[in-house]
Motif scaffolding. Sequence first.
Motif, PDB file in Angstrom:
ATOM      1  N   ALA A 127     -94.846   6.943 -22.877  1.00  0.00           N
ATOM      2  CA  ALA A 127     -93.429   6.538 -22.875  1.00  0.00           C
ATOM      3  C   ALA A 127     -92.706   7.171 -21.686  1.00  0.00           C
ATOM      4  O   ALA A 127     -91.915   6.517 -21.000  1.00  0.00           O
ATOM      5  CB  ALA A 127     -92.761   6.947 -24.189  1.00  0.00           C
ATOM      6  N   VAL A 128     -93.000   8.447 -21.426  1.00  0.00           N
ATOM      7  CA  VAL A 128     -92.343   9.112 -20.285  1.00  0.00           C
ATOM      8  C   VAL A 128     -92.804   8.456 -18.983  1.00  0.00           C
ATOM      9  O   VAL A 128     -91.992   8.139 -18.108  1.00  0.00           O
ATOM     10  CB  VAL A 128     -92.643  10.630 -20.289  1.00  0.00           C
ATOM     11  CG1 VAL A 128     -92.138  11.281 -19.005  1.00  0.00           C
ATOM     12  CG2 VAL A 128     -92.016  11.292 -21.498  1.00  0.00           C
ATOM     13  N   GLY A 129     -94.107   8.200 -18.861  1.00  0.00           N
ATOM     14  CA  GLY A 129     -94.640   7.588 -17.638  1.00  0.00           C
ATOM     15  C   GLY A 129     -94.006   6.231 -17.366  1.00  0.00           C
ATOM     16  O   GLY A 129     -93.550   5.949 -16.251  1.00  0.00           O
ATOM     17  N   VAL A 130     -93.932   5.401 -18.399  1.00  0.00           N
ATOM     18  CA  VAL A 130     -93.363   4.051 -18.231  1.00  0.00           C
ATOM     19  C   VAL A 130     -91.883   4.157 -17.835  1.00  0.00           C
ATOM     20  O   VAL A 130     -91.414   3.473 -16.922  1.00  0.00           O
ATOM     21  CB  VAL A 130     -93.517   3.244 -19.541  1.00  0.00           C
ATOM     22  CG1 VAL A 130     -92.731   1.947 -19.489  1.00  0.00           C
ATOM     23  CG2 VAL A 130     -94.990   2.966 -19.815  1.00  0.00           C
ATOM     24  N   SER A 131     -91.164   5.064 -18.501  1.00  0.00           N
ATOM     25  CA  SER A 131     -89.725   5.189 -18.196  1.00  0.00           C
ATOM     26  C   SER A 131     -89.516   5.710 -16.781  1.00  0.00           C
ATOM     27  O   SER A 131     -88.583   5.284 -16.089  1.00  0.00           O
ATOM     28  CB  SER A 131     -89.044   6.148 -19.180  1.00  0.00           C
ATOM     29  OG  SER A 131     -89.314   5.723 -20.478  1.00  0.00           O
ATOM     30  N   VAL A 132     -90.375   6.636 -16.349  1.00  0.00           N
ATOM     31  CA  VAL A 132     -90.226   7.172 -14.992  1.00  0.00           C
ATOM     32  C   VAL A 132     -90.492   6.071 -13.966  1.00  0.00           C
ATOM     33  O   VAL A 132     -89.719   5.881 -13.021  1.00  0.00           O
ATOM     34  CB  VAL A 132     -91.171   8.378 -14.765  1.00  0.00           C
ATOM     35  CG1 VAL A 132     -91.254   8.743 -13.286  1.00  0.00           C
ATOM     36  CG2 VAL A 132     -90.689   9.577 -15.569  1.00  0.00           C
ATOM     37  N   ILE A 133     -91.561   5.301 -14.168  1.00  0.00           N
ATOM     38  CA  ILE A 133     -91.857   4.219 -13.216  1.00  0.00           C
ATOM     39  C   ILE A 133     -90.693   3.225 -13.183  1.00  0.00           C
ATOM     40  O   ILE A 133     -90.219   2.806 -12.130  1.00  0.00           O
ATOM     41  CB  ILE A 133     -93.161   3.464 -13.602  1.00  0.00           C
ATOM     42  CG1 ILE A 133     -94.360   4.398 -13.522  1.00  0.00           C
ATOM     43  CG2 ILE A 133     -93.386   2.253 -12.686  1.00  0.00           C
ATOM     44  CD1 ILE A 133     -95.687   3.764 -13.898  1.00  0.00           C
ATOM     45  N   ASP A 134     -90.208   2.884 -14.369  1.00  0.00           N
ATOM     46  CA  ASP A 134     -89.130   1.886 -14.450  1.00  0.00           C
ATOM     47  C   ASP A 134     -87.877   2.363 -13.713  1.00  0.00           C
ATOM     48  O   ASP A 134     -87.260   1.628 -12.946  1.00  0.00           O
ATOM     49  CB  ASP A 134     -88.808   1.615 -15.927  1.00  0.00           C
ATOM     50  CG  ASP A 134     -87.830   0.472 -16.089  1.00  0.00           C
ATOM     51  OD1 ASP A 134     -88.228  -0.669 -15.802  1.00  0.00           O
ATOM     52  OD2 ASP A 134     -86.671   0.711 -16.456  1.00  0.00           O
ATOM     53  N   THR A 135     -87.523   3.635 -13.953  1.00  0.00           N
ATOM     54  CA  THR A 135     -86.308   4.169 -13.340  1.00  0.00           C
ATOM     55  C   THR A 135     -86.476   4.294 -11.829  1.00  0.00           C
ATOM     56  O   THR A 135     -85.566   4.011 -11.047  1.00  0.00           O
ATOM     57  CB  THR A 135     -86.004   5.554 -13.951  1.00  0.00           C
ATOM     58  OG1 THR A 135     -86.016   5.397 -15.363  1.00  0.00           O
ATOM     59  CG2 THR A 135     -84.672   6.080 -13.509  1.00  0.00           C
ATOM     60  N   PHE A 136     -87.661   4.737 -11.440  1.00  0.00           N
ATOM     61  CA  PHE A 136     -87.991   4.885 -10.026  1.00  0.00           C
ATOM     62  C   PHE A 136     -87.824   3.533  -9.301  1.00  0.00           C
ATOM     63  O   PHE A 136     -87.190   3.441  -8.249  1.00  0.00           O
ATOM     64  CB  PHE A 136     -89.448   5.344  -9.999  1.00  0.00           C
ATOM     65  CG  PHE A 136     -89.964   5.771  -8.665  1.00  0.00           C
ATOM     66  CD1 PHE A 136     -89.448   6.896  -8.018  1.00  0.00           C
ATOM     67  CD2 PHE A 136     -90.997   5.072  -8.051  1.00  0.00           C
ATOM     68  CE1 PHE A 136     -89.947   7.285  -6.794  1.00  0.00           C
ATOM     69  CE2 PHE A 136     -91.495   5.461  -6.830  1.00  0.00           C
ATOM     70  CZ  PHE A 136     -90.971   6.576  -6.200  1.00  0.00           C
ATOM     71  N   VAL A 137     -88.348   2.482  -9.911  1.00  0.00           N
ATOM     72  CA  VAL A 137     -88.255   1.157  -9.274  1.00  0.00           C
ATOM     73  C   VAL A 137     -86.797   0.689  -9.208  1.00  0.00           C
ATOM     74  O   VAL A 137     -86.354   0.140  -8.192  1.00  0.00           O
ATOM     75  CB  VAL A 137     -89.119   0.113 -10.013  1.00  0.00           C
ATOM     76  CG1 VAL A 137     -88.869  -1.285  -9.485  1.00  0.00           C
ATOM     77  CG2 VAL A 137     -90.590   0.456  -9.884  1.00  0.00           C
ATOM     78  N   ALA A 138     -86.031   0.953 -10.278  1.00  0.00           N
ATOM     79  CA  ALA A 138     -84.621   0.526 -10.272  1.00  0.00           C
ATOM     80  C   ALA A 138     -83.881   1.237  -9.140  1.00  0.00           C
ATOM     81  O   ALA A 138     -83.170   0.607  -8.346  1.00  0.00           O
ATOM     82  CB  ALA A 138     -83.975   0.843 -11.614  1.00  0.00           C
ATOM     83  N   ILE A 139     -84.074   2.556  -9.042  1.00  0.00           N
ATOM     84  CA  ILE A 139     -83.327   3.311  -8.030  1.00  0.00           C
ATOM     85  C   ILE A 139     -83.785   2.913  -6.627  1.00  0.00           C
ATOM     86  O   ILE A 139     -82.973   2.735  -5.718  1.00  0.00           O
ATOM     87  CB  ILE A 139     -83.495   4.824  -8.280  1.00  0.00           C
ATOM     88  CG1 ILE A 139     -82.949   5.090  -9.675  1.00  0.00           C
ATOM     89  CG2 ILE A 139     -82.812   5.644  -7.184  1.00  0.00           C
ATOM     90  CD1 ILE A 139     -82.170   6.272  -9.926  1.00  0.00           C
ATOM     91  N   LEU A 140     -85.100   2.747  -6.473  1.00  0.00           N
ATOM     92  CA  LEU A 140     -85.580   2.322  -5.148  1.00  0.00           C
ATOM     93  C   LEU A 140     -85.059   0.931  -4.787  1.00  0.00           C
ATOM     94  O   LEU A 140     -84.782   0.649  -3.618  1.00  0.00           O
ATOM     95  CB  LEU A 140     -87.102   2.357  -5.074  1.00  0.00           C
ATOM     96  CG  LEU A 140     -87.719   3.749  -4.954  1.00  0.00           C
ATOM     97  CD1 LEU A 140     -89.215   3.644  -4.759  1.00  0.00           C
ATOM     98  CD2 LEU A 140     -87.105   4.538  -3.805  1.00  0.00           C
ATOM     99  N   SER A 141     -84.889   0.062  -5.779  1.00  0.00           N
ATOM    100  CA  SER A 141     -84.323  -1.253  -5.483  1.00  0.00           C
ATOM    101  C   SER A 141     -82.908  -1.085  -4.958  1.00  0.00           C
ATOM    102  O   SER A 141     -82.478  -1.807  -4.055  1.00  0.00           O
ATOM    103  CB  SER A 141     -84.277  -2.132  -6.731  1.00  0.00           C
ATOM    104  OG  SER A 141     -85.569  -2.346  -7.186  1.00  0.00           O
ATOM    105  N   GLY A 142     -82.183  -0.119  -5.533  1.00  0.00           N
ATOM    106  CA  GLY A 142     -80.849   0.195  -4.994  1.00  0.00           C
ATOM    107  C   GLY A 142     -80.972   0.671  -3.558  1.00  0.00           C
ATOM    108  O   GLY A 142     -80.193   0.283  -2.688  1.00  0.00           O
TER     109      GLY A 142
END
Length: 450
Positions: A248-263
């Motif tokens: 769960a932590v891994g998936v959330s980190v990847i997801d957040t990382f991609v969102a911020i990098l998209s910004g």
Amino acid sequence: METRHNFGSKIGAVLASAGSAVGLGNVWRFPTEVGNNGGAAFIVVYLLCIAIIGIPVMMSEFLIGRHTHANTISAFAKLAPGKWWRIEGVAGVFVAFLILSYYIVISGWTLFYFVASVAGEMQADKDYSLVFNNFVSHPWLPVLTGAAFMGLTHFIIAKGVQSGIEKSSKMMMPMLLLIIGILVVCSFSMPGSSEGLRFLLKPDFSKLTASVILSAVGQAFFSLSLAMGCLCTYASYFRADTKLPKTAVGVSVIDTFVAILSGFIIFPAVFSVESVSVDAGPGLVFITLPNVFNIAFHHMPALGYIFSGFFYLLLLLAALTSAISLHESVTAYILEAFHLSRKTAAAAVSISCMVLGVACSLSFGAWSGLTLFGLNIFELFDFTASKIILPIGGIIICLFTGWYLDRKLVENELTNGGKLRFRLFRLYYFIIRYVAPFAIAAVFVQELLA
Ligand code: PFF
């Protein structure tokens, strides 16, 4: 009936779940929300929402799915036989179906923009607002692109859990991360991009209002694919040795990382061009960005060609990995409940979703006048799914794991029967009982009153 498969590896489980989470919500919706809600301050609140509410709710979905090894509806029915809790399973599958039917419409747009970029169509000096409006209101073109996208999704689902979902996620997710890396570098190298970085990194907390906070919670839920049965279904394919808290932590980190990098991809690029604005709403990636590509890369058309091609490919891959999870949530239920073959169940879901998809697509053109409570079909589906069923589903999942399920069962599942140490279990349990349900309820009520 088909035999039930598991994901073959732990990394396959993480990448498939991350594929579900990383989607249009990250690359399209997140930057739009950041733009509309004032930048860095929104991001800070968003990160808190992911950590405090998102990760614990994801663990709960995982444990329900893995414990029962069943589709979402049967999962709730098995854990609470004869009780009304099964309603949440039904709602999860229903909402996945509803979301898929309009998700394929936007995904079809990304397919169109990708093909147009590769064909060099996004490089001319055009009025991109007109291009966009003409395309979405065209009588059959967006229906066709939506159907083509559905065809791709169907193909992967029909191949099954290991050779379809897992294999494609293992290919597409690394590709997606690589493209993001390339685009961040491209975007940073544009002149004037530092203004965009300031917008993303310097919080102005005076911009924080109740509605900004509510938007952050809503975005976190959508982005992490929570309360729609998808992660519960995927977790039913997890092996006994998959570590749920870590996943769960891994998936959330990847997801957040991609969102911020998209910004980080979008805002430096947008700020490098003075004449466009950051709060362009949903048109940000379909109208503003093609404009940016043109103006910023006027003297370097080859670079512009690469940037726009990769950007829409990124959007397309992100959309595809999420759409397959929405599809699987419904297919797994149909397949198991009606004892069908995977191919037949998948075809039933694809065809019926496509019928609704056509209606959603037409609501941008011929059927735009068809409204209920002032919302067209597309908006009505989105409103019902993300503003009503989703938050209620989130609350029910918290109450179910925190108050109905036996604490021992929950702890056992999260620690793989005591083999793992999960030091933060008490914190998790406290959040799931007392914090998350009330936080989501507050958001829900505020949204409805707004
Ligand atoms: N999380 C996906 C996104 O960010 O685009 C959207 C999504 C996929 C929502 C799957 C829900 C879901 F079940």
